[in-house]
Design an enzyme around this catalytic site. Structure first.
Site, short mmCIF file in Angstrom:
data_model
loop_
_atom_site.label_atom_id
_atom_site.label_comp_id
_atom_site.label_asym_id
_atom_site.label_seq_id
_atom_site.Cartn_x
_atom_site.Cartn_y
_atom_site.Cartn_z
N ARG A 1 11.50 -6.78 4.38
CA ARG A 1 11.27 -5.34 4.23
C ARG A 1 12.23 -4.52 5.08
NH1 ARG A 1 5.39 -2.69 4.73
NH2 ARG A 1 5.48 -3.23 6.95
N ARG B 1 0.00 -9.20 13.41
CA ARG B 1 -0.62 -8.22 12.51
C ARG B 1 -1.50 -8.90 11.47
NH1 ARG B 1 4.43 -5.60 10.37
NH2 ARG B 1 3.16 -4.11 9.23
N ARG C 1 -9.19 0.67 9.64
CA ARG C 1 -8.75 -0.71 9.84
C ARG C 1 -9.77 -1.50 10.63
NH1 ARG C 1 -2.85 0.30 9.28
NH2 ARG C 1 -1.71 -1.64 9.44
N LYS D 1 0.83 -1.21 0.00
CA LYS D 1 0.00 0.00 0.00
C LYS D 1 0.87 1.26 0.00
CE LYS D 1 -2.21 -1.06 3.87
NZ LYS D 1 -1.54 -2.32 4.22
N ARG E 1 11.67 -2.38 10.69
CA ARG E 1 10.65 -1.91 11.63
C ARG E 1 10.48 -2.94 12.74
NH1 ARG E 1 5.47 -0.22 8.00
NH2 ARG E 1 4.45 -1.17 9.79
P1 AMP Z 1 1.17 0.33 9.00
O1 AMP Z 1 2.36 1.18 8.73
O2 AMP Z 1 -0.06 0.80 8.26
O3 AMP Z 1 1.44 -1.14 8.83
O4 AMP Z 1 0.82 0.55 10.56
C1 AMP Z 1 1.72 0.18 11.57
C2 AMP Z 1 0.99 0.01 12.88
O5 AMP Z 1 0.39 1.26 13.26
C3 AMP Z 1 -0.18 -0.98 12.87
O6 AMP Z 1 0.24 -2.33 13.04
C4 AMP Z 1 -0.99 -0.48 14.06
O7 AMP Z 1 -0.42 -0.85 15.30
C5 AMP Z 1 -0.86 1.04 13.92
N1 AMP Z 1 -1.93 1.56 13.05
C6 AMP Z 1 -1.79 2.11 11.81
N2 AMP Z 1 -2.97 2.48 11.32
C7 AMP Z 1 -3.89 2.15 12.26
C8 AMP Z 1 -5.30 2.25 12.34
N3 AMP Z 1 -6.03 2.74 11.33
N4 AMP Z 1 -5.91 1.81 13.47
C9 AMP Z 1 -5.21 1.32 14.51
N5 AMP Z 1 -3.88 1.16 14.49
C10 AMP Z 1 -3.22 1.58 13.38
#
Ligand code: AMP
Length: 209
Positions: free
Chosen positions: A122, A166, A88, A13, A155
């Site tokens: 990654r 996740r 989410r 994404k 990360r």
């Molecule tokens: P991402 O970079 O989108 O994979 O997000 C990394 C982490 O941030 C996720 O695993 C969640 O812990 C938190 N996070 C990101 N977006 C959301 C969301 N919309 N709702 C809740 N937690 C989020």
């Protein structure tokens, strides 16, 4: 154009969003990136969410919705945006509908095997957030970002235990959004399996760009 990017972690994404912003000239809003910046800055938000994010769980709906509502009130997103990683949960999607209406939801279609392969290799630039991969897309100099010279790192939530969590959270809490948006006629499926250029081309076709 107001777009939501929906898909499991590692679906690409963020990588597609970085390309798509040039095609449709709207800001890219990644809730994950906002949380990571807050953690790096050791702000009150960052200190609250660090342990949650490192464990692979979701930040609570209320705090996340507040963050997005404030961001979408800013001037630069009035004509459009790409929301990457939000909503989410169904509760977040319902809250979003109360303050902004997306034109389309792009569903990144990809099997778990491909997701695991991508996440295990990654790497991310700590400074500008660009993604790399130790096999498919290495930086020219190890640990150094080609674009900005920042440090390229793993990360904390890309470690095996957090990745498993996740994916489980995605299946339970986020995947139901596919039907939620399909029923509203907003969903556009994009095959996210090919490399970046293939996905960009699938995205353009799906949106008629
Ligand atoms: P991402 O970079 O989108 O994979 O997000 C990394 C982490 O941030 C996720 O695993 C969640 O812990 C938190 N996070 C990101 N977006 C959301 C969301 N919309 N709702 C809740 N937690 C989020």
């Amino acid at each position: 154009m107001k777009l939501i990017f929906l898909g499991p972690p590692g679906a690409g994404k963020g990588t597609l969003a970085a390309r798509a912003v040039d095609l449709i000239t709207v800001p890219h809003i990644s809730t994950g990136a906002i949380f990571r910046s807050a953690i790096a800055a050791k702000s009150p938000l960052g200190l609250t969410v660090k342990a949650i994010i490192d464990s692979g769980k979701l930040v609570d709906d209320e705090a996340t919705v507040k963050l997005v509502r404030e961001r979408l009130a800013q001037q630069d997103v009035q004509k459009g945006y790409i929301l990457d990683g939000f909503p989410r949960t169904i509760a977040q999607a319902e809250a979003l509908a109360g303050f902004s209406k997306a034109d389309k939801v792009v569903n990144f279609d990809i099997p778990d095997t491909a997701v695991l392969e991508r996440l295990s290799g990654r790497r991310v630039c700590r400074q500008c957030g660009i993604n790399y991969h130790i096999i498919f897309n290495k930086p020219q100099k190890e640990y150094v970002c080609d674009a900005c010279g920042g440090e390229v790192y793993v990360r904390d939530d890309d470690r095996e235990e957090a990745v498993r969590k996740r994916l489980e959270v995605y299946r339970e809490q986020t995947a139901p959004l596919i039907d939620f948006y399909r029923r509203q006629g907003l969903l556009v499926d994009v095959d996210a399996q090919p490399g970046t250029e293939g996905v960009v081309s699938n995205f353009k076709k799906a949106l008629g760009i």
